[in-house]
Design an enzyme around this catalytic site. Structure first.
Site, short mmCIF file in Angstrom:
data_model
loop_
_atom_site.label_atom_id
_atom_site.label_comp_id
_atom_site.label_asym_id
_atom_site.label_seq_id
_atom_site.Cartn_x
_atom_site.Cartn_y
_atom_site.Cartn_z
N ARG A 91 44.48 62.37 -29.76
CA ARG A 91 44.26 61.97 -31.14
C ARG A 91 43.22 62.91 -31.75
NH1 ARG A 91 40.04 57.73 -33.35
NH2 ARG A 91 40.74 57.67 -35.49
N GLY A 210 40.50 46.84 -39.49
CA GLY A 210 39.75 46.60 -38.27
C GLY A 210 38.29 46.81 -38.60
N ARG A 241 30.57 50.13 -43.19
CA ARG A 241 30.72 51.14 -44.24
C ARG A 241 30.89 50.48 -45.60
NH1 ARG A 241 35.55 54.34 -41.37
NH2 ARG A 241 34.82 53.69 -39.33
N GLY A 331 42.54 45.03 -35.79
CA GLY A 331 41.80 43.87 -35.27
C GLY A 331 41.78 42.67 -36.21
N ILE A 332 41.40 42.89 -37.47
CA ILE A 332 41.32 41.78 -38.42
C ILE A 332 42.72 41.42 -38.92
CG2 ILE A 332 40.37 41.05 -40.65
CD1 ILE A 332 37.99 42.97 -40.10
N GLU A 334 45.60 41.74 -37.56
CA GLU A 334 46.47 41.09 -36.57
C GLU A 334 45.96 39.72 -36.17
OE1 GLU A 334 47.07 43.79 -33.21
OE2 GLU A 334 47.23 45.44 -34.62
P1 AMP Z 1 39.48 47.07 -34.54
O1 AMP Z 1 38.55 48.08 -35.13
O2 AMP Z 1 40.91 47.26 -34.95
O3 AMP Z 1 39.33 46.90 -33.05
O4 AMP Z 1 39.06 45.65 -35.16
C1 AMP Z 1 37.77 45.09 -34.99
C2 AMP Z 1 37.62 43.92 -35.95
O5 AMP Z 1 38.64 42.95 -35.66
C3 AMP Z 1 36.29 43.19 -35.83
O6 AMP Z 1 35.79 42.90 -37.13
C4 AMP Z 1 36.68 41.90 -35.14
O7 AMP Z 1 35.85 40.84 -35.50
C5 AMP Z 1 38.06 41.66 -35.69
N1 AMP Z 1 38.78 40.70 -34.86
C6 AMP Z 1 39.23 40.86 -33.60
N2 AMP Z 1 39.76 39.71 -33.14
C7 AMP Z 1 39.63 38.80 -34.14
C8 AMP Z 1 39.98 37.42 -34.30
N3 AMP Z 1 40.55 36.74 -33.33
N4 AMP Z 1 39.69 36.83 -35.49
C9 AMP Z 1 39.08 37.51 -36.47
N5 AMP Z 1 38.73 38.81 -36.40
C10 AMP Z 1 39.01 39.44 -35.25
#
Ligand code: AMP
Length: 399
Positions: A91, A210, A241, A331-332, A334
């Site tokens: 990547r 995320g 950010r 993350g958020i 999904e």
């Molecule tokens: P990523 O950068 O894609 O790994 O996403 C990270 C973000 O996803 C963080 O703000 C986490 O709090 C959020 N996240 C992960 N699992 C959950 C969940 N079950 N409910 C709410 N937010 C989540």
């Protein structure tokens, strides 16, 4: 045919080993704290036990050596010899205008990624370290680079130029590039496949939310606009950010607080966003937990986050003169049912209707969360950037 996917950061490195015959993941893992004391390697063979080791890993070359040792370890390994790896895919965050698609690594490609260091000082140098570490460990294995920016190279001038003197674009390539392109590409395609409709006939808004977040307007199968800009700071409110803000704030705050360029940059990237407003966390889980307990600052952080996201969706509806599908991912996107619910609650003018029960379901597969009579399909599609990197790598070495 096996492909190793690498995502190299300055002090960390993530990996996944794919069997391209069936696109299955044989093992994945990460190395953290490279160059510091007590580096950690976490190795997860598919179907096997997670295996952690703490040792001194001085640089990326040693990190790759340890990864290869784990992959071929008698007990925790998933292959007999490193020779089974046919190619490595990396990547790379910033490909700017030089790379509109993935390419095989050679001397010139490395030189060009180096030339782009200025545009991605935190990322591209680490990617080069990853590529050269693989070269040293596996000199005969072909390598491919897949760029976060490539998918957005189709944006028209009116979307990618800033309204500042054009000389800055000509001399310094100041323009919007957009990021998370591999994810936006993957989820828009997966959404079309799920709906059994050609992507070329759909207007799709992909919401990759995320810790970092961006939206993309995908029309005729290509990116026509995206919310991140020359750097990943523009657009949505993110974990730490700021996203969009009046550019005049920067010199004003630098003057009032006597901040240096580095300090103001650090503030906007690391001490802003959800973290700054909530005063307690950059993590959406913690924000929504605190909101449920009545914490006013976390509630405001959530509301600002959702409001910015919804305004961007509205602007992309305008950009494409309509929308057929809204996709949530990362993350958020999904995992947070409440973010999806609140965003869709206020998109009634578009005829968006969310099914509250479907919205609550958790699954690792693409799924619809809108009602059958919703005018816009709303989907949750788990992203898989590693798979896109593995596929592009496989495709390029076939040639
Ligand atoms: P990523 O950068 O894609 O790994 O996403 C990270 C973000 O996803 C963080 O703000 C986490 O709090 C959020 N996240 C992960 N699992 C959950 C969940 N079950 N409910 C709410 N937010 C989540």
């Amino acid at each position: 045919m096996k492909v190793l996917v690498i995502n190299a950061g300055s002090s960390s490195l993530k990996y996944q080993l794919y069997n391209m015959t069936d696109e299955s993941v044989l093992a994945k893992g990460r190395v953290e704290r490279i160059g510091m004391d007590s580096s950690i390697l976490v190795h997860e063979p598919t179907g096997g036990e997670e295996y952690n080791t703490v040792s001194e890993i001085l640089d990326h070359t040693i990190a790759i050596r340890r990864v290869l040792e784990s992959l071929t370890d008698e007990k925790h390994g998933v292959m007999k010899s490193v020779d089974e790896i046919d190619a490595v895919g990396h990547r790379v965050v910033q490909g700017a205008e030089s790379f509109k698609e993935s390419v095989l690594v050679d001397k010139d490609v490395k030189k060009e990624i180096r030339r782009l260091f200025d545009l991605a000082p935190l990322h591209n140098p680490a990617h080069i370290m990853g590529i050269e570490a693989v070269e040293l460990n596996m000199p005969d294995v072909p390598q491919v680079v897949v760029f976060d920016t490539a998918f957005h190279q189709t944006m028209p001038e009116k979307a990618y130029l800033y309204a500042i003197p054009k000389v800055l674009y000509k001399k310094h390539k100041v323009r919007r590039y957009g990021f998370h392109g591999t994810s936006h590409y993957y989820v828009s395609l997966a959404a079309a496949e799920y709906l059994k409709r050609p992507l070329k006939e759909l207007k799709v808004i992909t919401c990759h939310i995320g810790n970092g977040g961006s939206l993309t307007a995908v029309k005729d199968g290509i990116s026509v606009d995206t919310s991140m800009g020359m750097t990943p700071l523009e657009g949505l409110i993110m974990g730490t950010r700021s996203g969009d803000l009046d550019p005049a704030i920067v010199p004003y705050v630098m003057n009032k607080e006597e901040l240096s360029i580095g300090e103001v940059n650090f503030m906007l990237n690391k001490h802003s966003g959800l973290m700054a407003i909530s005063g307690s966390s950059s993590d959406m889980r913690e924000i929504t937990d605190a909101m449920a307990e009545g914490d006013a600052n976390s509630t405001l952080a959530f509301e600002m986050f959702e409001y910015r996201l919804r305004k961007y969706i509205g602007s992309y509806v305008a950009a494409m003169d309509g929308v057929d599908v809204i996709v949530f991912t990362a993350g958020i996107g999904e995992n947070s049912a409440i973010v999806r619910e609140k965003v869709c609650e206020n998109l009634t003018y578009l005829g968006v209707k969310l099914d509250p029960e479907l919205n609550k379901i958790r699954s690792g597969d693409p799924r619809r969360i809108s009602t059958p009579d919703s005018k816009v399909e709303v989907l949750v599609v788990p992203t898989n950037e590693e798979l896109v990197i593995a596929r592009d790598t496989y495709k390029l070495i076939q040639k």
